[in-house]
Design a protein around this motif. Structure first.
Motif, mmCIF file in Angstrom:
data_model
loop_
_atom_site.group_PDB
_atom_site.id
_atom_site.type_symbol
_atom_site.label_atom_id
_atom_site.label_comp_id
_atom_site.label_asym_id
_atom_site.label_seq_id
_atom_site.Cartn_x
_atom_site.Cartn_y
_atom_site.Cartn_z
ATOM 1 N N HIS A 89 0.854 -1.164 -0.122
ATOM 2 C CA HIS A 89 0.059 -0.121 0.125
ATOM 3 C C HIS A 89 0.801 1.337 -0.015
ATOM 4 C CE1 HIS A 89 -3.487 -2.421 0.753
ATOM 5 N NE2 HIS A 89 -2.826 -3.139 1.785
ATOM 6 N N GLU A 125 -2.499 6.466 -1.440
ATOM 7 C CA GLU A 125 -3.750 5.615 -2.056
ATOM 8 C C GLU A 125 -4.749 5.494 -0.675
ATOM 9 O OE1 GLU A 125 -2.439 2.280 -4.052
ATOM 10 O OE2 GLU A 125 -1.082 3.321 -5.533
ATOM 11 N N GLN A 134 -8.822 3.686 -0.090
ATOM 12 C CA GLN A 134 -10.006 2.775 -0.305
ATOM 13 C C GLN A 134 -11.199 3.099 0.335
ATOM 14 O OE1 GLN A 134 -8.823 -1.233 1.126
ATOM 15 N NE2 GLN A 134 -6.805 -1.199 -0.026
ATOM 16 N N PRO A 191 -6.327 11.810 -1.939
ATOM 17 C CA PRO A 191 -5.607 10.749 -2.357
ATOM 18 C C PRO A 191 -5.390 10.720 -3.816
ATOM 19 C CG PRO A 191 -7.212 9.835 -0.716
ATOM 20 C CD PRO A 191 -7.416 11.456 -1.333
ATOM 21 N N THR A 192 -4.096 10.054 -4.362
ATOM 22 C CA THR A 192 -3.919 9.932 -5.695
ATOM 23 C C THR A 192 -4.579 9.023 -6.577
ATOM 24 O OG1 THR A 192 -1.974 8.625 -5.425
ATOM 25 C CG2 THR A 192 -1.613 11.019 -5.367
ATOM 26 N N ARG A 193 -5.075 7.923 -5.617
ATOM 27 C CA ARG A 193 -5.800 6.664 -6.213
ATOM 28 C C ARG A 193 -6.476 6.105 -5.197
ATOM 29 N NH1 ARG A 193 -4.378 1.158 -6.749
ATOM 30 N NH2 ARG A 193 -4.991 -0.082 -8.742
ATOM 31 N N ILE A 194 -7.803 5.726 -5.679
ATOM 32 C CA ILE A 194 -8.940 5.352 -4.642
ATOM 33 C C ILE A 194 -9.529 4.113 -5.318
ATOM 34 C CG2 ILE A 194 -10.813 5.896 -3.151
ATOM 35 C CD1 ILE A 194 -10.458 8.760 -3.732
ATOM 36 N N SER A 195 -9.518 2.969 -4.597
ATOM 37 C CA SER A 195 -9.933 1.567 -4.950
ATOM 38 C C SER A 195 -11.537 1.747 -4.423
ATOM 39 C CB SER A 195 -9.299 0.515 -4.450
ATOM 40 O OG SER A 195 -8.011 0.502 -4.821
ATOM 41 N N HIS A 226 -9.945 2.927 -9.089
ATOM 42 C CA HIS A 226 -9.573 1.542 -9.357
ATOM 43 C C HIS A 226 -10.533 0.684 -9.029
ATOM 44 C CE1 HIS A 226 -7.686 -2.487 -9.454
ATOM 45 N NE2 HIS A 226 -8.107 -2.638 -8.063
ATOM 46 N N LYS A 233 -9.764 -4.598 -1.624
ATOM 47 C CA LYS A 233 -9.723 -3.335 -0.757
ATOM 48 C C LYS A 233 -9.910 -3.962 0.536
ATOM 49 C CE LYS A 233 -14.465 -2.416 -2.288
ATOM 50 N NZ LYS A 233 -15.009 -2.908 -0.807
#
Length: 500
Positions: free
Chosen positions: A124, A128, A130, A188-192, A227, A237
């Motif tokens: 992780h 990033e 979730q 956040p730069t990326r979220i799931s 994502h 996640k």
């Protein structure tokens, strides 16, 4: 004796140091030659070692049947899968099995252990996140109510944020993101995510492919990447999945007793802040310290605010009602049968016609209710005065007592014309506040000016600021001036009979 480590050690020492012979040891300790050889070959008792599985003469021919039942269970709902007892009963009834239930249980447990999925630990990186929703029950205003709570987590620092909403939908999904970003101090730069219909409009294979328009609007504003996990693969996640249970067990047990969801959300935010003081196993500092480190990798919050809302096209019906999220909301009757755009956030519903907001209503999260604004029907009431006492939009309209007095006096003096005049007075509420109009009506009743024009003038007069004396102190250049009295003779020509 063969498990007695003291004797095991003593025998090995006496033989291997050649203090005694093997024959003497076997005679002294009553050991078989093979047993002595095993002691000499192992520094400690090796335990029982089975060379081949034990035969199961009564169960072996039923093992394929058991395995087939368990394979079929994978396609069944989790709550309708076979238990060990149910498999045992079916074997006895359908296949004449004569063995016991214990060996059936051993076979089922062995199959499940051999086919259970093994997961790969995931890395992780900082920055990033979730996100997901959970469900819980609260006692809201004395009544047990199921609510949805939004959780977003940062796996690197283990920081998380939780908020409760009436329901899981587009606007609460967006509002949860906005509040979480403010709590974390960045984006956040990326979220799931899982494959919720709120976020995913189209699937390709087992993964969401095309996001919804409202999700893309959220993503475009905050500039994060998304994502979507594989369908039914929550382990992708797993961090937020675990925190959903943590939040329920720690923040919502016992069942919270609350009067307002927003007050409870303040408590949840405080609980999330307090949780940052914990130090996780294997971490050098608290979650707060890790979050401060992670904040350097987050995107900055946009300067412009984001409106969490859902937009739906609708059409006002013949009752001047517009349906949004299963509830009906009124618009002015001038817009009946018109196309209307309904914009709903978590607080209110706005109804728009041609880029103009024509009505606002508090958001109702219960289903299939009707919400009227009496002011929307006053223009229609003027054309249909006979419906004054039967109009549903006016049923629960609480007006000051002076309105009832005015109506009785108008209808007593003018009958049906008095009713129409009273309705015209009510229409003044389209431009005046209720308190303003009530004061004007009380003054009109006191002086006997019971017309809509007189009441309008009294209301306007109440809005005007009273004139004040102009002080000449400190203004010597004005003190020498005199204003001559006005000549009123010219107004005498307006009297009956002309000038006198």
């Amino acid at each position: 004796m063969y498990q007695d480590m003291h004797l095991w050690t003593e025998i090995r020492r006496l033989v291997l140091t050649k203090q005694k012979s093997k024959r003497a040891i076997c005679a002294e300790y009553h050991l078989h030659w093979k047993t002595l050889q095993k002691i000499l070959n192992h520094a400690e008792p090796p335990g029982y070692r089975q060379r081949r599985p034990r035969a199961k003469p009564k169960l072996d021919r039923f093992l394929p049947i058991i395995h087939e039942i368990l394979e079929q269970d994978k396609k069944s709902p989790p709550k309708q899968r076979h238990t060990i007892k149910r498999i045992f009963d079916r074997l006895r009834i359908e296949h004449e099995y004569e063995g016991g239930i214990s060996v059936v249980g051993d076979a089922v447990r062995a199959w499940r252990a051999g086919t259970a999925e093994v997961f790969m630990p995931l890395a992780h990186p900082a920055g990033e996140a979730q996100a997901d929703f959970g469900e819980a029950v609260v006692r809201l205003q004395g009544q047990e109510t199921k609510v949805a709570y939004f959780v977003m987590s940062l796996p690197f620092s283990d920081a998380f944020f939780c908020q409760v909403f009436p329901r899981e939908c587009t606007e609460t999904f967006q509002e949860g993101h906005c509040r979480a970003f403010r709590f974390f101090g960045g984006v956040p730069t990326r979220i799931s995510y899982d494959n919720s219909r709120i976020a995913v409009a189209k699937f390709v294979g087992r993964r969401g492919d095309t996001p919804t328009h409202e999700f893309l609007r959220l993503e475009s504003h905050f500039l994060f990447e998304h994502h979507f996990c594989l369908v039914r693969r929550a382990n992708e996640k797993g961090h937020v999945e675990g925190l959903i249970g943590f939040a329920r067990r720690n923040f919502m047990v016992p069942i919270p007793r609350i009067d307002d969801l927003e007050e409870f959300n303040e408590q949840l935010a405080q609980s999330c802040r307090a949780d940052l003081e914990r130090r996780l196993r294997g971490q050098p500092t608290t979650k707060q310290g890790l979050l401060e480190e992670e904040q350097r990798t987050l995107l900055p919050l946009p300067q412009q605010s984001f409106e969490a809302r859902r937009v739906e096209g609708a059409k006002a019906n013949s009752l001047s009602l517009v349906r949004f999220d299963t509830n009906d909301y009124s618009v002015p009757t001038a817009y009946a049968h018109h196309h209307v755009t309904a914009v709903g956030n978590i607080q209110e519903v706005r109804l728009i016609v041609n880029d103009r907001v024509v009505a606002r209503h508090p958001r109702d999260w219960v289903r299939e209710n009707v919400h009227y604004n009496p002011l929307h029907y006053l223009a229609l009431l003027e054309r249909k005065p006979g419906s004054l006492d039967f109009a549903r939009p006016l049923e629960d309209w609480q007006l000051p007592e002076c309105f009832g007095v005015l109506r009785r006096r108008l209808e007593g003096e003018r009958q049906s014309a008095g009713r129409r005049e009273f309705i015209r007075v009510l229409r003044l509420l389209e431009t005046l506040e209720l308190a303003e109009l009530a004061r004007a009506i009380e003054r009109a009743l006191a002086i006997g000016a019971l017309t809509v024009d007189a009441i309008r003038l009294l209301a306007q007069q109440g809005r005007e600021a009273p004139s004040q004396w102009f002080s000449l102190d400190g203004r010597p250049h004005l003190q020498g001036h005199e204003i001559p009295p006005p000549h009123l003779d010219c107004y005498a020509s307006l009297l009956p009979g002309g000038a006198r």
